[in-house]
Write a protein that holds these residues in place. Structure first.
Motif, mmCIF file in Angstrom:
data_model
loop_
_atom_site.group_PDB
_atom_site.id
_atom_site.type_symbol
_atom_site.label_atom_id
_atom_site.label_comp_id
_atom_site.label_asym_id
_atom_site.label_seq_id
_atom_site.Cartn_x
_atom_site.Cartn_y
_atom_site.Cartn_z
ATOM 1 N N ARG A 282 0.841 -1.215 0.000
ATOM 2 C CA ARG A 282 0.000 0.000 0.000
ATOM 3 C C ARG A 282 0.868 1.254 0.000
ATOM 4 O O ARG A 282 0.565 2.226 -0.697
ATOM 5 N N GLU A 283 1.941 1.234 0.745
ATOM 6 C CA GLU A 283 2.847 2.379 0.789
ATOM 7 C C GLU A 283 3.565 2.575 -0.546
ATOM 8 O O GLU A 283 3.694 3.695 -1.041
ATOM 9 N N ILE A 284 4.009 1.481 -1.136
ATOM 10 C CA ILE A 284 4.703 1.556 -2.429
ATOM 11 C C ILE A 284 3.764 2.090 -3.506
ATOM 12 O O ILE A 284 4.166 2.899 -4.351
ATOM 13 N N LEU A 285 2.498 1.649 -3.492
ATOM 14 C CA LEU A 285 1.530 2.113 -4.493
ATOM 15 C C LEU A 285 1.365 3.634 -4.464
ATOM 16 O O LEU A 285 1.157 4.257 -5.500
ATOM 17 N N THR A 286 1.440 4.216 -3.282
ATOM 18 C CA THR A 286 1.245 5.667 -3.186
ATOM 19 C C THR A 286 2.472 6.443 -3.631
ATOM 20 O O THR A 286 2.364 7.623 -3.959
ATOM 21 N N THR A 287 3.639 5.811 -3.672
ATOM 22 C CA THR A 287 4.854 6.538 -4.038
ATOM 23 C C THR A 287 5.318 6.284 -5.469
ATOM 24 O O THR A 287 5.994 7.134 -6.045
ATOM 25 N N ASP A 288 4.978 5.150 -6.065
ATOM 26 C CA ASP A 288 5.513 4.835 -7.394
ATOM 27 C C ASP A 288 4.567 5.153 -8.547
ATOM 28 O O ASP A 288 4.858 4.849 -9.691
ATOM 29 N N GLY A 289 3.417 5.741 -8.263
ATOM 30 C CA GLY A 289 2.480 6.087 -9.323
ATOM 31 C C GLY A 289 1.436 5.013 -9.582
ATOM 32 O O GLY A 289 0.598 5.163 -10.473
#
Length: 185
Positions: free
Chosen positions: A54-61
């Motif tokens: 979930r955190e990665i989804l918000t930072t990588d587009g």
């Protein structure tokens, strides 16, 4: 052989899909529906179970891509389109509901709230339409119950002739007296 994930084959990009153990942002750029639905299905599981994803989804587009999928995909008779929209929606909901406060703010920033408003508005319109249809059916039933049995059965065709009691006489055009029995309602 299935279609390539990417729109520009000359860029020499690999065909990537998301699995239950591997998240790769490039899989969301797929132009074909079937591999995208497969990746979204796995991503749905990952967003519901992994805070890191979930955190990665918000930072990588990835979150922006999910919202773009929701905006561009229309629900039609095509099952794959419906799955694509539903799975992308579930992923956004998982990120928004299960994420931290920063992640929730990011979901609002990318524009997920207008999509939710559209969904709720469509639901309210549908509910109001069903409610009005129910009222019309109830009104028709009440109207049918109020009509005398003679009018329903067609014994009295002239609306000005209203029998005064249970037994009345009606004169037909051939000047013969016809005795009719009106059922009390």
């Amino acid at each position: 052989m299935r279609e390539s994930n990417f729109h520009f084959p000359s860029a020499n990009k690999a065909c990537v899909s998301i699995t239950l153990s591997l998240y790769d942002r490039r899989a969301l750029d797929c132009t074909a529906d079937l591999p995208l639905v497969n990746s979204l299905s796995h991503l749905n599981y990952l967003t519901s179970s992994s805070a890191r994803i979930r955190e990665i989804l918000t930072t990588d587009g990835g979150l922006e891509r999910l919202v773009r999928i929701l905006r561009t995909t229309r629900v039609t008779e095509d099952t794959l389109h419906n799955w694509k929209w539903t799975l992308a929606f579930q992923c956004v909901v998982n990120v928004g509901v299960r994420g931290t406060q920063d992640i929730r703010q990011r979901v609002v920033q990318v524009g997920a709230v207008p999509i939710l408003v559209e969904i709720l508005y469509a639901y309210l319109l549908n509910a109001e339409t069903l409610r009005l249809e129910q009222r019309v059916r109830e009104a028709m039933n009440v109207q049918m119950e109020r009509l005398p049995v003679s009018k329903i059965m067609g014994f009295v065709t002239d609306p000005d002739i209203v029998p005064s009691d249970e037994h009345s006489e009606i004169i037909d055009p051939s000047n013969t007296v016809v005795s009719s029995h009106i059922l009390a309602s």
